[in-house]
Design an enzyme around this catalytic site. Structure first.
Site, PDB file in Angstrom:
ATOM      1  CB  SER A   1      20.643  78.373   3.607  1.00 52.37           C
ATOM      2  OG  SER A   1      19.947  79.407   4.264  1.00 52.37           O
TER       3      SER A   1
ATOM      4  CD  GLU B   1      11.242  66.068   8.051  1.00 50.65           C
ATOM      5  OE1 GLU B   1      10.464  65.326   8.698  1.00 50.65           O
ATOM      6  OE2 GLU B   1      11.682  65.767   6.927  1.00 50.65           O
TER       7      GLU B   1
ATOM      8  NE  ARG C   1      -5.423 106.173  21.079  1.00 48.10           N
ATOM      9  CZ  ARG C   1      -5.684 107.475  20.946  1.00 48.10           C
ATOM     10  NH1 ARG C   1      -6.760 107.998  21.532  1.00 48.10           N
ATOM     11  NH2 ARG C   1      -4.886 108.257  20.251  1.00 48.10           N
TER      12      ARG C   1
ATOM     13  CB  ILE D   1      -4.059  98.393  15.748  1.00 45.89           C
ATOM     14  CG1 ILE D   1      -4.764  97.872  14.476  1.00 45.89           C
ATOM     15  CG2 ILE D   1      -5.075  98.603  16.873  1.00 45.89           C
ATOM     16  CD1 ILE D   1      -5.388  96.504  14.628  1.00 45.89           C
TER      17      ILE D   1
ATOM     18  N   GLY E   1       1.276 105.524  17.616  1.00 51.15           N
ATOM     19  CA  GLY E   1       2.532 105.990  18.198  1.00 51.15           C
ATOM     20  C   GLY E   1       2.936 105.249  19.451  1.00 51.15           C
TER      21      GLY E   1
ATOM     22  CD  GLU F   1      15.210  75.394  13.863  1.00 47.78           C
ATOM     23  OE1 GLU F   1      16.146  74.993  13.158  1.00 47.78           O
ATOM     24  OE2 GLU F   1      15.165  75.224  15.083  1.00 47.78           O
TER      25      GLU F   1
ATOM     26  CB  ALA G   1      10.752  82.863   3.528  1.00 46.68           C
TER      27      ALA G   1
END
Length: 391
Positions: free
Chosen positions: A136, A251, A279, A348, A351, A374, A377
């Protein structure tokens, strides 16, 4: 149409463009994306289709053969493309960063030379800041360009080039005055042949970097060894402006990454909602169980919030105002929420999410790239915090 990710205040032309891209994604990308991703195959047919739609010229001015659309329109198109397959959006992202930089910082000759061919997709762009040892810390780059007559000679190694192999043009940040800090950096427009190996005298693309996800699109190194480039390939014609030119382009890239996060999150939500409706456990669809219903509600809220933040950042840039705060917030929020939404969709599916037969497995490997692309965090938080302290 879902109530999520609706954008108010669009023109009829903007709505038509977004609807056209959405239809293209449904017909040409979603049916083949997972197979192409598993094979790590470059999506040439999809790229050709995007050329036909004019997507490569979306933000390039009409005077150069493009559509002259706004960053917002482009971001909404990227959102749709990423909903189909994030790698496809990567093919256009670096292209538009370079086109933006040439449009806003290039000389008249550079604009006339490159932009018409970029608008058709005949020339496709990549951009290069990072190096193996700097991460960075852009100021730590070591690639040098030394004047030699009417040319410069470049030596060094660049890293993490999206489209590094398939691009014809690379906007490359190097040092021309190592003692001058950010003012000693210059962006060169480097022409090369698409492919791998020696793509120009003194310029080598060793091969694709193997990745966990974000497959199909090529990510590469770029090695300069006595590469000669004419002085008129300095972006804007004047050395020492490269850092600021690159940051302006980034940007745009951060709005793009935010849009990608929105698109991937939307697809993960769609997959989770569809699966939860069909499901059944304990005699009823799992969507009717409160734990799953609450998870879906949280996912939808994150999808919507990230979209609105992305739209705000794009509109701010389109207005001509400084948008590093909004772009940083949008990139940070959208990428973090994307990771969370994809993980919830994974849960959700249970498996089955671990099986390559289900699309969510692909999204689960793609989402982490957005956390670092880019700017990480932590870098976004640093940008946000410093801008807030400025008042």
């Amino acid at each position: 149409m879902s109530r999520l990710q609706q954008t108010h205040g669009l023109t009829d032309e903007q709505r038509e463009i977004v609807a056209t891209v959405r239809a293209f994604v449904d017909a040409e990308i979603l049916p083949v994306a997972t197979d192409l991703e598993h094979a790590d195959e470059y999506p040439q047919a999809i790229v050709d289709g995007m050329k036909d739609l004019g997507i490569f010229g979306l933000m390039i001015g009409e005077e150069h053969g493009g559509l002259g659309e706004s960053l917002l329109t482009y971001a909404l198109a990227v959102e749709e493309l990423s909903r189909g397959w994030m790698s496809v959006s990567g093919i256009v992202n670096t292209h538009f960063i370079v086109a933006w930089m040439i449009t806003h910082h290039g000389t008249a000759e550079q604009r006339a030379h490159y932009l018409p061919k970029m608008a058709t997709g005949e020339i496709r762009g990549a951009f290069s800041m990072s190096e193996p040892g700097c991460g960075s810390d852009v100021s730590a780059i070591t690639t040098r360009a030394v004047p030699d007559g009417a040319d410069y000679v470049i030596d060094g190694q660049k890293m993490w080039l999206t489209n590094g192999g398939s691009a014809d043009l690379v906007a490359t940040l190097v040092k021309t005055d190592p003692g001058a800090g950010h003012r000693g950096m210059t962006t060169f427009l480097v022409d090369k042949t698409p492919g791998f190996g020696e793509v120009a005298p003194g310029l080598t693309v060793p091969g694709k970097i193997e990745k966990m996800g974000y497959k199909g699109v090529d990510t590469t190194e770029l090695i300069f060894d006595g590469f000669r480039v004419p002085a008129d390939r300095i972006l804007g014609g004047t050395p020492g402006r490269g850092f600021y030119q690159m940051m302006d382009g980034v940007e745009v890239g951060r709005v793009n990454v935010a849009a990608r996060g929105c698109g991937v999150a939307k697809r993960a939500y769609e997959l989770a909602l569809g699966y939860a409706k069909q499901r059944e456990t304990f005699g009823r669809p799992i969507a009717e169980h409160q734990a799953v219903l609450f998870r879906l509600a949280e996912m939808a809220t994150k999808v919507q919030a990230a979209h609105q933040m992305m739209v705000m950042a794009a509109r701010r840039k389109d207005s001509g105002e400084r948008n590093d705060l909004e772009a940083g917030m949008a990139k940070y929020l959208a990428s973090e929420y994307c990771k969370e939404v994809v993980e919830d969709a994974f849960r959700i599916h249970g498996g089955y999410a671990y099986s390559k037969e289900y699309e969510i497995e692909r999204l689960y490997r793609e989402a982490p790239m957005l956390l670092i692309g880019e700017g990480t965090a932590d870098i976004q938080k640093m940008i946000i915090g410093r801008r807030l302290l400025e008042g």
